[in-house]
Design a protein around this motif. Structure first.
Motif, PDB file in Angstrom:
ATOM      1  N   GLY A   9       0.794  -1.223   0.000  1.00 42.93           N
ATOM      2  CA  GLY A   9       0.000   0.000   0.000  1.00 42.93           C
ATOM      3  C   GLY A   9       0.825   1.270   0.000  1.00 42.93           C
ATOM      4  N   VAL A  10       2.125   1.133   0.253  1.00 40.67           N
ATOM      5  CA  VAL A  10       3.030   2.283   0.218  1.00 40.67           C
ATOM      6  C   VAL A  10       3.979   2.144  -0.968  1.00 40.67           C
ATOM      7  N   ILE A  11       4.623   0.981  -1.062  1.00 37.16           N
ATOM      8  CA  ILE A  11       5.555   0.717  -2.157  1.00 37.16           C
ATOM      9  C   ILE A  11       4.842  -0.015  -3.295  1.00 37.16           C
ATOM     10  N   ASP A  15      -4.830  -4.052  -2.397  1.00 36.99           N
ATOM     11  CA  ASP A  15      -6.275  -3.841  -2.398  1.00 36.99           C
ATOM     12  C   ASP A  15      -6.955  -4.532  -1.216  1.00 36.99           C
ATOM     13  N   GLY A  16      -6.182  -4.920  -0.225  1.00 41.44           N
ATOM     14  CA  GLY A  16      -6.744  -5.599   0.936  1.00 41.44           C
ATOM     15  C   GLY A  16      -6.583  -7.103   0.885  1.00 41.44           C
ATOM     16  N   SER A 127      -1.566   2.795   6.999  1.00 38.62           N
ATOM     17  CA  SER A 127      -2.535   2.352   8.003  1.00 38.62           C
ATOM     18  C   SER A 127      -2.229   2.979   9.358  1.00 38.62           C
ATOM     19  N   ARG A 128      -3.230   2.976  10.194  1.00 40.97           N
ATOM     20  CA  ARG A 128      -3.070   3.486  11.552  1.00 40.97           C
ATOM     21  C   ARG A 128      -1.980   2.720  12.300  1.00 40.97           C
ATOM     22  N   GLY A 147      -3.051   2.572  -1.097  1.00 39.85           N
ATOM     23  CA  GLY A 147      -3.409   1.409  -0.275  1.00 39.85           C
ATOM     24  C   GLY A 147      -4.624   1.717   0.579  1.00 39.85           C
ATOM     25  N   ASN A 148      -4.464   1.576   1.891  1.00 44.33           N
ATOM     26  CA  ASN A 148      -5.536   1.873   2.849  1.00 44.33           C
ATOM     27  C   ASN A 148      -5.532   3.331   3.311  1.00 44.33           C
TER      28      ASN A 148
END
Length: 189
Positions: A9-11, A15-16, A127-128, A147-148
């Protein structure tokens, strides 16, 4: 400066769903080049990634190693390198100390790089969990909207991380450009 990146989601596209093969691992357009720009400017890159798909039996460490080899080859071709990749292979119920939002992966990075602290380092995630781990380890948390990231940004508006000043960028490329231009870390609007 040390810049720690989450992976999925960063690199790379995320999609989960679990990324279970090298053929399913695709970098987000511009992410490899962004990492290379940071490296060429003298910054070190490390990766901290939760990989519970290993514990769930979706893929093995051999497949994960091949994904990371692909990432390293792509980055090397652009003139960059990764100093260290730390990953958590455990299931969320295993009670390990390395799964983000805990700081074990970041401590592995700190120890591997022979640093006394991560104060001043940056943790980039979608993400958190990434942001909480980075903040708990004294890193500056940075959120990307890939990503998220868009969902995380929405949730941070109603439930911020206490005491954290989270900078937010559209993607790793935009973060890299802003950081290298010295425009500072943007605060959420």
């Amino acid at each position: 400066m040390l810049i720690i990146l989450d992976r999925d989601g960063v690199i790379n596209e995320y999609d989960g769903n679990y990324i279970c093969s090298v053929d399913d691992w695709h970098p987000i357009p511009g992410s490899i080049e962004a990492m290379a720009r940071l490296c060429k400017a003298g910054h070190r890159i490390a990766i901290a990634t939760n990989q519970s798909g290993i514990a769930r039996g979706f893929y093995g460490t051999d497949v994960l190693d091949r994904m990371h080899d692909k990432l390293q080859r792509l980055l090397t071709a652009q003139g960059g390198s990764i100093s260290f990749i730390a990953y958590c292979p455990h299931h969320p119920d295993d009670g390990c100390d390395c799964r983000k939002p805990l700081t074990g992966l970041l401590e592995q990075i700190r120890n591997h790089l022979h640093l006394t602290t991560l104060k001043g380092a940056i943790m980039v995630g979608d993400s958190r969990k990434d942001l909480e781990a980075g903040f708990a380890a004294s890193c500056q948390p940075v959120l990307v909207r890939t990503g998220n990231g868009k969902d995380t940004e929405h949730h941070l508006k109603t439930r911020p991380i206490p005491g954290a000043n989270v900078a937010i960028y559209d993607n790793l490329g935009v973060f890299s450009d802003a950081f290298l231009l010295g425009s500072g870390l943007e605060k959420p609007s």
